[in-house]
Design an enzyme around this catalytic site. Structure first.
Site: not given
Length: 316
Positions: A162, A257, A287
């Site tokens: 991320s 996501d 995600h």
């Protein structure tokens, strides 16, 4: 059977974990940080038996690191082991160096490498470039102290998930641009790459689990400041003029996501610009799915993929 939600189909094991998630108010940063600490403390993972987990201050034979460092030393790795500098996720604003204990401990034992995780400074108290500078300083520190650490400086990888993926990609860009330490490999897991928030997936996933478009907008406001100036490439790697000369890459995206399309676009740019790239897209996953549900079959499968990619890249 596959579970269907308003976001699309979700792997049934992952869907079951979604029912256990505590709601998070994206505007309550202090509450989010506190909840994350409590969740980590309540579910401390047993380290892999092949790995010694600790903090770098446990080692007195190396110079002080630039920031607090979590270490995962593979006891079977030998005197000159490969190493991975791992950068945790958290939208540049939450997270801490112990947060990925389960993944990092397992990866170190499975790959036969040492892993070092810096506790980089967080926004908005420390906006860009503070966290990025900490990440880059950690890489240069590991390379400079490789002999004392028992690390083969020719086999140092950088990775992250991320926002940590954004930091990892940016570290690789700067190392290339400035002739910094040689990086053998980058492992980018559903990475943040673009501050412009102008993709179909960003417009689609306005209420997706774990992370949505609103959270992405807040992330960039905190990281760049409330005025939200256009991000430089070391903040948003997709803005780099060229990706040529970057290290071989494994990049993973998930279907449900908002970051999906910018991650895919970054992977395709790497391929088009001549970087050896293994691009994986995971359907029926959201995600952070492997952090939320680390024991789910899909999570275990992608963790094995991470380990296999690292083993290939970091082989002697």
């Amino acid at each position: 059977m596959t579970q269907w939600t308003r976001w699309g189909s979700v792997d049934p094991e992952l869907a079951a974990y979604l029912t256990l998630l505590e709601p998070v108010d994206p505007d309550d940063l202090a509450g989010h940080r506190l909840m994350q600490r409590k969740q980590w403390a309540a579910a401390i993972a047993e380290p892999d038996q092949r790995v010694t987990v600790g903090m770098l201050e446990d080692q007195s034979d190396v110079a002080a690191p630039p920031v607090r460092l979590r270490t995962y030393w593979c006891d079977e790795a030998g005197p000159f082991a490969p190493a991975l500098v791992w950068l945790h996720g958290g939208a540049f604003a939450v997270g801490f160096c112990e947060i990925d204990d389960d993944l990092c401990s397992w990866l170190a034992g499975e790959v036969g490498c040492h892993i070092l995780v810096p506790e980089y400074r967080l926004a908005p108290e420390h906006p860009y470039p503070a966290g990025f500078q900490d990440a880059y300083d950690t890489l240069t520190w590991v390379a400079a102290n490789a002999v004392a650490l028992g690390v083969d400086r020719r086999r140092i990888a950088v990775g992250g998930a991320s926002a940590g993926g954004a930091l990892a990609a940016a570290v690789c860009l700067r190392a290339r641009d400035e002739g910094g330490p040689a990086i053998a490999f980058q492992l980018l897991v559903y990475p943040v790459t673009d501050d412009r928030l102008d993709t179909p997936s960003m417009r689609m996933f306005t209420d997706s689990p774990v992370f949505d478009a609103r959270a992405a907008e807040l992330m960039w406001q905190r990281y760049l400041g409330p005025a939200r100036p256009a991000a430089p490439p070391y903040a948003a790697p997709m803005r780099a003029d060229s990706l040529r000369g970057l290290p071989p890459t494994y990049l993973l995206t998930t279907h449900l996501d908002p970051l999906r399309d910018e991650g895919l676009a970054y992977g395709l740019r790497l391929i088009a610009e001549g970087v050896e790239t293994e691009l994986h897209h995971v359907p029926q996953a959201f995600h952070g799915f492997d952090t939320v549900a680390p024991t789910a079959g899909l999570s275990q499968r992608v963790w094995r993929d991470y380990a296999a990619a690292l083993r290939r890249a970091l082989a002697p």
